[in-house]
Design an enzyme around this catalytic site. Structure first.
Site, PDB file in Angstrom:
ATOM      1  N   HIS A   1       0.829  -1.200   0.000  1.00  0.00           N
ATOM      2  CA  HIS A   1       0.000   0.000   0.000  1.00  0.00           C
ATOM      3  C   HIS A   1       0.864   1.250   0.000  1.00  0.00           C
ATOM      4  O   HIS A   1       1.986   1.233   0.493  1.00  0.00           O
ATOM      5  CB  HIS A   1      -0.874   0.073   1.266  1.00  0.00           C
ATOM      6  CG  HIS A   1      -1.896  -0.982   1.355  1.00  0.00           C
ATOM      7  ND1 HIS A   1      -3.170  -0.825   0.876  1.00  0.00           N
ATOM      8  CD2 HIS A   1      -1.838  -2.225   1.866  1.00  0.00           C
ATOM      9  CE1 HIS A   1      -3.847  -1.927   1.095  1.00  0.00           C
ATOM     10  NE2 HIS A   1      -3.068  -2.792   1.693  1.00  0.00           N
TER      11      HIS A   1
ATOM     12  N   GLU B   1       3.962  -0.734   3.635  1.00  0.00           N
ATOM     13  CA  GLU B   1       3.466   0.622   3.375  1.00  0.00           C
ATOM     14  C   GLU B   1       4.631   1.455   2.868  1.00  0.00           C
ATOM     15  O   GLU B   1       5.740   1.364   3.392  1.00  0.00           O
ATOM     16  CB  GLU B   1       2.924   1.254   4.665  1.00  0.00           C
ATOM     17  CG  GLU B   1       1.754   0.539   5.268  1.00  0.00           C
ATOM     18  CD  GLU B   1       0.419   1.012   4.718  1.00  0.00           C
ATOM     19  OE1 GLU B   1       0.385   1.944   3.887  1.00  0.00           O
ATOM     20  OE2 GLU B   1      -0.600   0.441   5.138  1.00  0.00           O
TER      21      GLU B   1
END
Length: 176
Positions: free
Chosen positions: A49, A122
């Protein structure tokens, strides 16, 4: 991360609908088939992400009651921190937040066996800070590509560390 219908796909892993979340449903079924296949050893799941507020790359991992399993899970992010100047182990977090219960990392972490590790990688939308400095370095396409190469390099280091890669990956050229 949102579907065309507006669903946050990373919150529907527990019970994805074939109609409302077809891609998630298909991926989950594939992972379960792989996990149930005795010829396949499913060791890692990594959901990737972009992060809108934090800097650098970092990971989320799960918490386990078994201390040894918890420590083994920390190995991959620690190695990645050694390989990538834009990855922050200090920003990496291991948790069981209730709000994250429907994520792939949390759902699969509870489903797969104790030799499988599930993470969310992330990476900042904006920039990273190189250790020892305070200046933000904007991410570029090349910097994101470099992080991807460093993730691959980290898997190689992981398997070498665990003595699972005992032969060269490519044939060694013959010398005369």
């Amino acid at each position: 991360r949102c579907s065309l219908m507006g669903f946050d796909l990373n919150r529907h892993w527990a019970n994805p609908s074939p109609w409302a979340h077809p891609t998630l449903h298909g991926v989950k079924q594939l992972i379960i088939e792989m996990y149930n296949n005795p010829k396949i050893n499913l060791e890692f799941y990594i959901d990737i992400h972009a992060h809108s507020t934090m800097m650098n790359g970092f990971m989320y991992g799960n918490i386990f009651e078994d201390e040894e399993r918890f420590q083994r899970q920390a190995v991959l992010p620690k190695l990645l921190c050694q390989n990538a100047e834009d990855f922050s182990y200090s920003s990496t977090s291991f948790n069981q937040d209730a709000v994250k219960a429907g994520t792939g990392r949390r759902f699969l972490g509870g489903l797969l066996n104790d030799t499988s590790y599930c993470y969310t990688l992330e990476v900042s939308f904006y920039s990273y800070i190189v250790g020892g400095t305070t200046a933000a370095v904007p991410y570029t396409e090349e910097a994101y590509m470099k992080l991807g190469r460093n993730v691959a390099r980290t898997f190689l280091d992981y398997y070498r560390l665990n003595s699972l890669v005992e032969r060269p990956l490519a044939p060694t050229p013959k010398t005369r």
